[in-house]
Design a protein around this motif. Structure first.
Motif, PDB file in Angstrom:
ATOM      1  N   VAL A 158       0.864  -1.181   0.000  1.00 56.55           N
ATOM      2  CA  VAL A 158       0.000   0.000   0.000  1.00 56.55           C
ATOM      3  C   VAL A 158       0.901   1.231   0.000  1.00 56.55           C
ATOM      4  N   MET A 159       0.317   2.388  -0.267  1.00 55.16           N
ATOM      5  CA  MET A 159       1.109   3.623  -0.232  1.00 55.16           C
ATOM      6  C   MET A 159       1.189   4.155   1.196  1.00 55.16           C
ATOM      7  N   ASP A 160       2.316   4.776   1.518  1.00 46.68           N
ATOM      8  CA  ASP A 160       2.474   5.421   2.816  1.00 46.68           C
ATOM      9  C   ASP A 160       2.292   6.921   2.629  1.00 46.68           C
ATOM     10  N   HIS A 161       1.032   7.323   2.527  1.00 41.65           N
ATOM     11  CA  HIS A 161       0.697   8.733   2.378  1.00 41.65           C
ATOM     12  C   HIS A 161      -0.516   9.057   3.241  1.00 41.65           C
ATOM     13  N   PHE A 162      -0.688  10.330   3.517  1.00 35.81           N
ATOM     14  CA  PHE A 162      -1.840  10.811   4.272  1.00 35.81           C
ATOM     15  C   PHE A 162      -2.834  11.504   3.348  1.00 35.81           C
ATOM     16  N   TYR A 163      -2.322  12.066   2.252  1.00 35.11           N
ATOM     17  CA  TYR A 163      -3.132  12.641   1.186  1.00 35.11           C
ATOM     18  C   TYR A 163      -2.883  11.822  -0.084  1.00 35.11           C
ATOM     19  N   GLN A 164      -3.886  11.792  -0.957  1.00 33.91           N
ATOM     20  CA  GLN A 164      -3.656  11.142  -2.235  1.00 33.91           C
ATOM     21  C   GLN A 164      -2.658  11.963  -3.051  1.00 33.91           C
ATOM     22  N   VAL A 165      -1.799  11.278  -3.808  1.00 34.70           N
ATOM     23  CA  VAL A 165      -0.780  11.969  -4.601  1.00 34.70           C
ATOM     24  C   VAL A 165      -1.381  12.447  -5.919  1.00 34.70           C
ATOM     25  N   SER A 166      -0.835  13.522  -6.459  1.00 37.42           N
ATOM     26  CA  SER A 166      -1.431  14.151  -7.638  1.00 37.42           C
ATOM     27  C   SER A 166      -1.395  13.258  -8.865  1.00 37.42           C
ATOM     28  N   ALA A 167      -0.453  12.319  -8.925  1.00 36.55           N
ATOM     29  CA  ALA A 167      -0.388  11.405 -10.066  1.00 36.55           C
ATOM     30  C   ALA A 167      -1.544  10.421 -10.093  1.00 36.55           C
TER      31      ALA A 167
END
Length: 327
Positions: A42-51
């Motif tokens: 999974v991605m380790d982000h708190f916001y979705q990335v623009s890509a």
């Protein structure tokens, strides 16, 4: 375990309630396991990335989600792709990874990168710093986290991080794989040559010959046998039995991000889709082979950014790609 074919879940924008959303995530992980993928990320982000989408689209915290996936799967390795180093103290991160390894019965991967998404750093109050700062932090963090995962009790006094006789118990094993992701030719490749078991290349497919040449040179400079570092390529795949539908999904995906692919020049389209593989199984298989595998990379990590949540899509991708890779 080695990583030969990994599946990354890049978004959680499936509609419905939050609980329904996680059921779709769980279904993808279980379908990936059944389809022969050896790893789920999974991605380790708190916001979705623009890509992928808008910043306010749903985003689960990575390690909490992975703990739940560990209890619902049996074989696949589990990790973020990749952990943002700046979001956690490295000693705590080693504890988190070791705990995931215990919960999953020895299936955790320690995958990490320097961090790059400035907006979520600002939103959550993490210091972003310069590019050089973030790689200095990553280099120091690896000097703490990796020894802790190997059963050592490191003491470290650096510019960014400190640890004193740091204990990491319980642990299930001393050989949790270390994965570094990216394509930076000096810093990322240098850290991978020194520390990693696996490098996941994130770059355009057309860049692969050059990147592999540079990586080989970095390994030689580090006096490391290139055969001792696994290398995989990260690809965005849009696959459907109907190739025209797959290509329409590609257009729709870019359209949701405000990009009209058909209005761009050929060069502009190629630049935006250099690591995208869209079509039916025969087309995707051919493109992956000629654009990636024929350059000498024999491992893949993919996402199905446009339709991975559709039942059967992950299975179709596994059925298509697994035969291309060596056992």
């Amino acid at each position: 375990m080695t990583i030969r074919l990994g599946y990354q879940i890049p978004n959680f924008s499936y509609g419905g309630s939050a609980s329904e959303m996680f059921q779709a995530v769980l279904a993808q992980a279980q379908e990936a396991e059944a389809a022969g993928f050896d790893s789920v990320f999974v991605m380790d982000h708190f916001y979705q990335v623009s890509a992928v989408g808008a910043p306010d689209e749903p985003m689960l915290e990575a390690y909490t989600a992975l703990g739940a996936l560990a209890a619902a799967t049996e074989r696949v390795q589990l990790s973020p792709l990749v952990t943002g180093n700046t979001y956690r103290n490295p000693a705590l991160l080693a504890k988190i990874v070791a705990t995931l390894d215990v919960i999953s019965g020895g299936r955790a991967v320690f995958a990490v990168g320097a961090g790059w998404f400035e907006q979520e750093h600002e939103g959550y109050g993490y210091e972003f710093g310069s590019f050089a700062d973030r790689f200095e932090r990553l280099a120091e963090a690896l000097e703490i986290a990796i020894p802790m995962l190997r059963g050592e009790r490191p003491t470290f006094h650096g510019k960014w991080y400190q640890a004193k006789d740091a204990i990491n118990e319980p642990r299930l094993r001393d050989d949790v794989p270390v994965l570094i992701g990216g394509s930076g030719e000096r810093k990322t490749f240098g850290l991978a040559a020194k520390h990693a078991d696996h490098l996941n290349l994130v770059c355009g497919a057309s860049e692969l010959p050059h990147k592999l040449d540079v990586l080989h040179q970095r390994l030689l400079e580090a006096d490391r046998d290139p055969e001792t570092l696994e290398v995989s390529y990260f690809a965005q795949v849009i696959i459907d039995e109907d190739g025209e539908r797959a290509r329409q999904l590609l257009l729709d995906w870019f359209s949701r991000r405000g990009v009209d692919l058909q209005a761009l020049s050929k060069a502009e389209r190629l630049a935006l889709t250099d690591r995208v593989f869209a079509g039916n199984p025969v087309e995707v298989s051919r493109e992956v082979k000629t654009r990636v595998l024929d350059h000498g990379v024999d491992r893949l990590v993919i996402n199905l950014v446009a339709n991975g949540h559709e039942p059967g899509a992950v299975e179709l991708a596994g059925k298509t790609l697994r035969p291309l890779l060596p056992e």
